[in-house]
Write an enzyme that holds these catalytic residues in place. Structure first.
Site, PDB file in Angstrom:
ATOM      1  CE  LYS A 184      49.965  43.142  22.099  1.00  0.00           C
ATOM      2  NZ  LYS A 184      49.193  42.390  21.103  1.00  0.00           N
ATOM      3  CE1 TYR A 209      50.215  37.463  22.030  1.00  0.00           C
ATOM      4  CE2 TYR A 209      51.862  36.778  20.444  1.00  0.00           C
ATOM      5  CZ  TYR A 209      51.016  38.203  21.014  1.00  0.00           C
ATOM      6  OH  TYR A 209      50.696  38.529  21.712  1.00  0.00           O
ATOM      7  CG  ASN A 218      45.355  44.851  21.206  1.00  0.00           C
ATOM      8  OD1 ASN A 218      47.342  44.716  21.352  1.00  0.00           O
ATOM      9  ND2 ASN A 218      45.108  44.204  21.082  1.00  0.00           N
ATOM     10  CG  HIS A 222      51.859  40.270  26.387  1.00  0.00           C
ATOM     11  ND1 HIS A 222      50.220  39.389  25.700  1.00  0.00           N
ATOM     12  CD2 HIS A 222      52.176  39.370  26.569  1.00  0.00           C
ATOM     13  CE1 HIS A 222      50.292  38.435  26.706  1.00  0.00           C
ATOM     14  NE2 HIS A 222      51.213  38.473  27.331  1.00  0.00           N
ATOM     15  CD  GLU A 274      52.475  35.729  29.158  1.00  0.00           C
ATOM     16  OE1 GLU A 274      52.697  37.203  29.159  1.00  0.00           O
ATOM     17  OE2 GLU A 274      51.253  35.345  28.332  1.00  0.00           O
TER      18      GLU A 274
END
Ligand code: IDP
Ligand code: MG
Length: 139
Positions: A11, A51, A118, A121, A132
């Protein structure tokens, strides 16, 4: 179970902090094979697809904004039970409680932001993984 694929994203927080190599090292050391990789800045279109399951949740808009805030690195990793295995390497969603030894537990913490930053993913099921991977590696 036979060999499978998962989608991993580093990310924007991970890229900004120079942790791309750290994530790759952990994936490769575990024995998974990285079979595709690209850097991109995701637009809203791609993120809305990725998402879709979170649409309407309180953290959805902050999540979209955060994920579009800078470059990300998308990769496909392969191996026996890699979906489950990478989720274990990543650790719990909330980095404050993610176990030490995991990517999130070792390298992230709560920043007091509306969306949890965080670092990574990882797909959560074979269905999510194939969906995805198509979003980020279209063909
Ligand atoms: P996961 O990344 O561990 O699979 P998901 O529930 O799929 O977690 O949520 C996607 C992302 O949205 C998380 O990685 C995190 O960045 C953010 N997020 C999830 N739940 C919350 C929350 O309750 N508050 C703020 N951000 C959240
Ligand atoms: Mg998820």
């Amino acid at each position: 179970m036979s060999s499978e694929q998962t989608l991993i994203l580093v990310k924007p927080d991970g890229v900004k902090r120079g942790l791309v190599g750290e994530v790759i090292v952990r994936v490769e050391r575990k024995g998974y094979k990285i079979t595709n990789l690209r850097m991109l800045t995701a637009d809203r279109n791609i993120l809305a697809k990725h998402y879709a399951e979170h649409e309407g949740k309180p953290f959805y808009e902050p999540l979209m904004e955060f994920m579009a805030s800078g470059p990300i690195v998308a990769m496909v990793a392969e191996g026996e039970r890699v979906i489950e295995g990478f989720r274990k390497l990543a650790g719990a969603t909330d980095p404050t409680v993610a176990e030490p030894g995991t990517i999130r537990g070792d390298l992230a913490r709560d920043q007091g932001t509306k969306v949890v930053q965080n670092i990574v993913h990882g797909s959560d099921s074979p269905e999510s993984a194939s969906r995805e991977i198509k979003i980020f590696f279209n063909n």
